[in-house]
Design a protein around this motif. Structure first.
Motif, PDB file in Angstrom:
ATOM      1  N   TYR A  21       0.818  -1.214   0.000  1.00 14.16           N
ATOM      2  CA  TYR A  21       0.000   0.000   0.000  1.00 14.16           C
ATOM      3  C   TYR A  21       0.856   1.271   0.000  1.00 14.16           C
ATOM      4  O   TYR A  21       0.332   2.366  -0.188  1.00 14.16           O
ATOM      5  N   PHE A  22       2.147   1.123   0.236  1.00 13.02           N
ATOM      6  CA  PHE A  22       3.049   2.268   0.306  1.00 13.02           C
ATOM      7  C   PHE A  22       3.968   2.295  -0.909  1.00 13.02           C
ATOM      8  O   PHE A  22       4.313   1.249  -1.466  1.00 13.02           O
ATOM      9  N   SER A  23       4.380   3.486  -1.282  1.00 14.99           N
ATOM     10  CA  SER A  23       5.504   3.588  -2.211  1.00 14.99           C
ATOM     11  C   SER A  23       6.767   3.217  -1.444  1.00 14.99           C
ATOM     12  O   SER A  23       6.769   3.162  -0.206  1.00 14.99           O
ATOM     13  N   VAL A  24       7.849   2.966  -2.156  1.00 18.59           N
ATOM     14  CA  VAL A  24       9.108   2.613  -1.494  1.00 18.59           C
ATOM     15  C   VAL A  24       9.543   3.724  -0.548  1.00 18.59           C
ATOM     16  O   VAL A  24       9.952   3.477   0.596  1.00 18.59           O
ATOM     17  N   MET A  25       9.425   4.964  -1.004  1.00 22.59           N
ATOM     18  CA  MET A  25       9.832   6.098  -0.168  1.00 22.59           C
ATOM     19  C   MET A  25       8.953   6.202   1.077  1.00 22.59           C
ATOM     20  O   MET A  25       9.454   6.420   2.191  1.00 22.59           O
ATOM     21  N   GLU A  26       7.650   6.034   0.907  1.00 24.13           N
ATOM     22  CA  GLU A  26       6.730   6.109   2.046  1.00 24.13           C
ATOM     23  C   GLU A  26       7.000   4.983   3.040  1.00 24.13           C
ATOM     24  O   GLU A  26       7.002   5.198   4.260  1.00 24.13           O
ATOM     25  N   TYR A  27       7.235   3.788   2.513  1.00 27.24           N
ATOM     26  CA  TYR A  27       7.467   2.643   3.392  1.00 27.24           C
ATOM     27  C   TYR A  27       8.738   2.837   4.218  1.00 27.24           C
ATOM     28  O   TYR A  27       8.743   2.617   5.436  1.00 27.24           O
ATOM     29  N   ASN A  28       9.818   3.252   3.567  1.00 23.71           N
ATOM     30  CA  ASN A  28      11.073   3.449   4.291  1.00 23.71           C
ATOM     31  C   ASN A  28      10.959   4.574   5.314  1.00 23.71           C
ATOM     32  O   ASN A  28      11.566   4.508   6.392  1.00 23.71           O
ATOM     33  N   ALA A  29      10.168   5.595   4.996  1.00 24.61           N
ATOM     34  CA  ALA A  29       9.950   6.683   5.956  1.00 24.61           C
ATOM     35  C   ALA A  29       9.209   6.172   7.189  1.00 24.61           C
ATOM     36  O   ALA A  29       9.529   6.554   8.329  1.00 24.61           O
ATOM     37  N   GLN A  30       8.231   5.295   6.980  1.00 26.26           N
ATOM     38  CA  GLN A  30       7.508   4.717   8.113  1.00 26.26           C
ATOM     39  C   GLN A  30       8.427   3.830   8.952  1.00 26.26           C
ATOM     40  O   GLN A  30       8.359   3.828  10.183  1.00 26.26           O
ATOM     41  N   CYS A  31       9.293   3.085   8.284  1.00 26.46           N
ATOM     42  CA  CYS A  31      10.252   2.244   9.011  1.00 26.46           C
ATOM     43  C   CYS A  31      11.171   3.090   9.881  1.00 26.46           C
ATOM     44  O   CYS A  31      11.487   2.721  11.021  1.00 26.46           O
ATOM     45  N   GLU A  32      11.605   4.230   9.363  1.00 25.99           N
ATOM     46  CA  GLU A  32      12.461   5.124  10.135  1.00 25.99           C
ATOM     47  C   GLU A  32      11.740   5.628  11.388  1.00 25.99           C
ATOM     48  O   GLU A  32      12.321   5.713  12.473  1.00 25.99           O
ATOM     49  N   LYS A  33      10.453   5.951  11.242  1.00 30.93           N
ATOM     50  CA  LYS A  33       9.674   6.408  12.396  1.00 30.93           C
ATOM     51  C   LYS A  33       9.545   5.298  13.439  1.00 30.93           C
ATOM     52  O   LYS A  33       9.648   5.547  14.648  1.00 30.93           O
ATOM     53  N   ILE A  34       9.319   4.086  12.971  1.00 30.91           N
ATOM     54  CA  ILE A  34       9.166   2.956  13.893  1.00 30.91           C
ATOM     55  C   ILE A  34      10.473   2.678  14.622  1.00 30.91           C
ATOM     56  O   ILE A  34      10.490   2.438  15.836  1.00 30.91           O
ATOM     57  N   LEU A  35      11.591   2.717  13.897  1.00 28.36           N
ATOM     58  CA  LEU A  35      12.893   2.498  14.530  1.00 28.36           C
ATOM     59  C   LEU A  35      13.155   3.537  15.619  1.00 28.36           C
ATOM     60  O   LEU A  35      13.608   3.204  16.719  1.00 28.36           O
ATOM     61  N   ALA A  36      12.879   4.802  15.312  1.00 25.05           N
ATOM     62  CA  ALA A  36      13.116   5.868  16.284  1.00 25.05           C
ATOM     63  C   ALA A  36      12.264   5.679  17.532  1.00 25.05           C
ATOM     64  O   ALA A  36      12.710   5.950  18.654  1.00 25.05           O
ATOM     65  N   ALA A  37      11.032   5.197  17.344  1.00 31.72           N
ATOM     66  CA  ALA A  37      10.146   4.978  18.486  1.00 31.72           C
ATOM     67  C   ALA A  37      10.532   3.730  19.268  1.00 31.72           C
ATOM     68  O   ALA A  37      10.406   3.691  20.499  1.00 31.72           O
TER      69      ALA A  37
END
Length: 344
Positions: A231-247
């Motif tokens: 459901y995500f573009s590659v850029m959107e997906y990686n951005a979400q992963c970065e947010k999850i890692l930070a949290a």
């Protein structure tokens, strides 16, 4: 509130308190609540307080009070700290935050079984009081696992497993510093009213472990999000992963990359050299080789004029460390860039 000399009265600072009863509020779930230092000290002075007073820990006293490293001189071996002891620490370019703490607890308060954040080193300097420590080597924490995400809080309830888990215990006296290696689970008890200064540390000695932690967490995130990744573009997906890692682990690829770039830029202001091992392409592998370590020691000792008794590090050792830090940071940065390329 100001003192007569114009400085803030630190008795009115707020401190984070875990556990205990404050007024009509009971907190035994590990969450923090705030209390004035003055009120906590008054509670400490009362009798029969250990069951209700709670434990003031992970208190950013140094940051809150403006205390710098100059206020308490560090042994030379503890000064190599990419989080807290750099020119950018606490400034606008600092993306990691403050990892200097004060722990203040009465007798019988304690910290449950845990591993330190970010696969960091840590150290704990006892200002007063005595502490009982339990240590478990990396991997042996599995003897105390309850489920996928949870370990026992108190390994004293499973002493039958101590021999197999190779549990080590010792008492830390007033004035002593305990160094906690990366990924060693531990549990700590205050045998008396105690105050300690604690730092978490990332440097050239353990930053590869931080990269490994991030890679492992990324794989976990990928597994958890597998059903919705399309459901995500590659850029959107990686951005979400970065947010999850930070949290989740407090750091992501962008933050670590920024830190490594700062290290390289700073160290190359003083030297255009780096440390290269003739045997290994990776310094992470080099550090596992006893012959390589012995060679490094011989190079360092051959030129060392440090005065460790007074905490001075000689120019030769500082120069070696800068070369070594450049190499480690560059290797880790290249690895992160490779990870990003693979995920794009």
């Amino acid at each position: 509130m100001l003192q007569p000399n114009g400085n803030a009265d630190k008795r009115h600072m707020e401190i984070p308190l875990v556990g205990g009863n404050i007024g009509k509020t009971t907190n035994n779930d590990g969450k923090c609540q705030k209390i004035r230092l003055k009120d906590y000290i008054e509670m400490m002075q009362k009798d029969n307080r250990s069951n209700v007073i709670g434990y003031a820990k992970d208190w950013h006293f140094q940051q809150d009070s403006g205390t710098s490293y100059d206020m308490y001189g560090l042994p030379s071996v503890l000064r190599f700290d990419w989080i807290n002891n750099e020119v950018w620490s606490g400034g606008e370019h600092d993306q990691i935050g403050d990892y200097r703490f004060v722990y203040l607890g009465v007798k019988d308060t304690w910290t449950p079984f845990h591993m330190d954040v970010m696969s960091s080193y840590s150290w704990s300097a006892n200002i007063c009081g005595r502490k009982l420590w339990y240590f478990v080597p990396p991997g042996n924490e599995e003897y105390f696992r309850i489920n996928r995400h949870t370990f026992l809080e108190d390994i004293r309830t499973a002493q039958s497993k101590w021999s197999d888990a190779n549990v080590t215990s010792f008492i830390q006296e007033e004035g002593e510093i305990v160094f906690v290696p990366s990924n060693w689970y531990h549990q700590v008890h205050n045998l008396e009213d105690a105050v300690s200064i604690n730092h978490n540390v990332i440097n050239a000695g353990n930053v590869e472990l931080l990269i490994e932690l991030i890679i492992g967490c990324l794989l976990d995130v990928d597994r958890e999000l597998a059903d919705c990744r399309s459901y995500f573009s590659v850029m959107e997906y990686n951005a979400q992963c970065e947010k999850i890692l930070a949290a989740d682990i407090r750091l992501n690829l962008a933050q670590v990359s920024s830190l490594l770039e700062l290290i390289i830029d700073d160290r190359t202001n003083d030297t255009d050299e780096c440390w290269v091992c003739s045997k290994h392409w990776s310094l992470a592998e080099c550090k596992k080789d006893t012959n390589c370590l012995e060679f490094m020691r011989s190079v360092i000792h051959g030129n060392c004029t440090c005065r460790l008794g007074v905490g001075e590090i000689c120019d030769s050792c500082l120069h070696f460390m800068k070369k070594y830090e450049i190499s480690v940071a560059a290797e880790c940065l290249a690895r992160i860039r490779h990870i990003k390329e693979e995920r794009n």
